[in-house]
Structure formats: C-alpha cells, structure tokens
Design an enzyme around this catalytic site. Structure first.
Site, PDB file in Angstrom:
ATOM      1  CE  LYS A 195      38.012  46.253  27.487  1.00  0.00           C
ATOM      2  NZ  LYS A 195      36.589  45.988  27.188  1.00  0.00           N
ATOM      3  NE  ARG A 243      36.764  44.507  34.112  1.00  0.00           N
ATOM      4  CZ  ARG A 243      37.097  43.877  32.987  1.00  0.00           C
ATOM      5  NH1 ARG A 243      38.345  43.702  32.660  1.00  0.00           N
ATOM      6  NH2 ARG A 243      36.163  43.430  32.196  1.00  0.00           N
ATOM      7  NE  ARG A 296      33.653  37.960  23.406  1.00  0.00           N
ATOM      8  CZ  ARG A 296      33.975  38.878  24.294  1.00  0.00           C
ATOM      9  NH1 ARG A 296      34.990  39.693  24.079  1.00  0.00           N
ATOM     10  NH2 ARG A 296      33.265  39.004  25.398  1.00  0.00           N
ATOM     11  NE  ARG A 355      34.693  36.219  27.393  1.00  0.00           N
ATOM     12  CZ  ARG A 355      35.217  37.438  27.552  1.00  0.00           C
ATOM     13  NH1 ARG A 355      36.180  37.860  26.731  1.00  0.00           N
ATOM     14  NH2 ARG A 355      34.787  38.245  28.493  1.00  0.00           N
ATOM     15  NE  ARG A 407      31.323  40.433  30.580  1.00  0.00           N
ATOM     16  CZ  ARG A 407      31.497  40.100  29.300  1.00  0.00           C
ATOM     17  NH1 ARG A 407      30.643  39.280  28.716  1.00  0.00           N
ATOM     18  NH2 ARG A 407      32.507  40.566  28.617  1.00  0.00           N
TER      19      ARG A 407
END
Ligand code: AP5
Length: 214
Positions: free
Chosen positions: A13, A88, A127, A160, A171
């Site tokens: 996203k 969310r 990432r 992160r 998550r």
C-alpha cells in the site's frame, strides 16, 4: 480522486501510494508514517503510539480518528488523497464516513490489495525504510543503489521494529481479527475494487492505474 488503500501488512500500500503521489499528485495520508514521525520527534502522541506499535497492536480509535480528520482538513488534500492504513476498524470506518460528509468530500474507490501470506512475509522481512522521509526499499525486490543508503535523500535505511517476525505474526492476527471485517463495510458498494497485488512494483502499479481508470 479520493481513495482508500486497504490490505494486510506488507501488501504494498505504502509503495503504491507514494508512486501515485509522485505521478498523479494524490496526497498520501499514511497513518503509520504519521505515527512513526511522532515517535521520531518524541511527542506525547509518539510515546503513546509506540507502546501499541512495538507490540503489533492498533493505536486506539479515538487517537487515529482525530489525526485523520486534522490531516484531511489541510488544503493540499483538495486535489485528491490516498488513505493508506485507515480505516482499520469498524468504528474508524463509521467515523470516516461521518467526517467525509461533514467536509463535503466523497470516496471514489476502496482498493483491496490481495497478496498471499508467503509474499507478505518475504516483503516484510526484507523491507528497509529511510530515516529522513520514510522512502521504502526492499533488500531483494527494490534495493537501493548503495546498500543501507536512501537513493533519494542519502539518509540511512533502517528496519522497522514491527517488522521482526514475532511482531509481524501479531500484526497479521490483528489484521484478520479487527481490520479484515471492515472490508464487509465496503464490499457490496460500487467503490470497492479488488487489486491483484502480487508481482513486481511496476506491474502492480500498471494494474492499479488501469483499475482506477487513469
Ligand atoms: P502501517 O505503517 O500502516 O503498517 P501496515 O498497514 O501494517 O502496512 P505496512 O506499512 O507494513 O505495509 P504496506 O502495505 O504499506 O507495504 P509496503 O509498501 O511498505 O502501520 C503500522 C502500525 O501503526 C500498526 O501496526 C498500528 O500499530 C499503527 N496504526 C497505523 N494506522 C493505524 C490505524 N488506522 N489504527 C490503529 N493503529 C494504526 O511494502 C512492504 C515491502 O515490500 C517493502 O519493502 C517494499 O519495497 C516491498 N514491495 C512492495 N510492493 C512490492 C512488489 N509489488 N513486489 C516486490 N516487493 C514489493
């Protein structure tokens, strides 16, 4: 165009919202980025948010709704926005509807990023994010020219905290339990759009622009 990008952690996203912002001028409103900036600056919002984010939990609705309304009121969103990471929860979706009505804005599309769990795990584990402005890289799929350094602003890249495997698992659980039900809120409406978000960044971008009629 006013858009919602909806999908699991690592679905792409943020990557696609940044591309649309650069290429089409739609303003990306990433609630995750707003919270990470608050943490970096050390505000009271940042201190509160960090307690939830480090565990992979959602920040309370009342905090998030206030942040998004404040952001949507800024004039730069008039040319179109992409909500990346909001709503969310069902209360956030209800609050957004009410907020858009009050601001006289309509929602054009809700894009549902669909990606397999195996792809998500690979994307999240590799990432890397730039410290200065949150530009997104991947060690394998989208590497910077020089390892560990942002191509755009030269700042260091970091991993992160919430991309560690145990937090990623949490998550994903939170996404399935609290966020996936929000899709039911949109699925039956004409704004709902499915996006096959597998494949390379540019392939997904081409598919996305076609789906949006751009
Ligand atoms: P947030 O930052 O919103 O995280 P997220 O939704 O979990 O999404 P991600 O940022 O992990 O993934 P993405 O889909 O943007 O993927 P990306 O483009 O980076 O939220 C973090 C936390 O903040 C939450 O857990 C919560 O605590 C809090 N929060 C935020 N909003 C909230 C809200 N509304 N309510 C309550 N709490 C909230 O891509 C991932 C990787 O894959 C990158 O390395 C990228 O380079 C790579 N990649 C992307 N696309 C491709 C592709 N097509 N092919 C190959 N690699 C790709």
């Amino acid at each position: 165009m006013n858009l919602i990008f909806f999908g699991p952690p690592g679905g792409g996203k943020g990557t696609q919202a940044r591309l649309l912002q650069a290429r089409r001028g739609f303003v990306q409103i990433s609630t995750g980025d707003i919270l990470r900036e608050a943490i970096a600056v050390g505000t009271s919002l940042g201190r509160e948010a960090q307690r939830y984010m480090d565990k992979g939990e959602l920040v309370p609705d009342v905090v998030m709704i206030g942040i998004v309304e404040e952001r949507l009121r800024r004039p730069d969103t008039a040319a179109g926005f992409v909500l990346d990471g909001f709503p969310r929860t069902l209360p956030q979706a209800a609050a957004l509807e009410e907020m858009l009505g009050r601001l006289g804005r309509r929602l054009d599309r809700v894009v549902d990023f669909q990606v397999s769990e195996a792809t998500l795990v690979r994307r999240l584990s590799g990432r890397r994010v730039c410290q200065a402005a949150g530009h997104i890289y991947h060690v394998e799929f989208n590497p910077p020219r020089q390892p560990g350094v942002c191509d755009i602003d030269g700042s260091p890249l970091y991993q992160r905290e919430d991309d560690r495997p145990e937090t990623v698992r949490r998550r994903m659980e939170v996404y399935r339990a609290q966020t996936a039900p929000v899709l039911e809120h949109y699925r039956a409406r004409s704004v709902y759009t499915v996006l096959d978000a597998e494949g390379a960044v540019e392939e997904v971008s081409t598919r996305l622009e076609a789906a949006l009629g751009l």
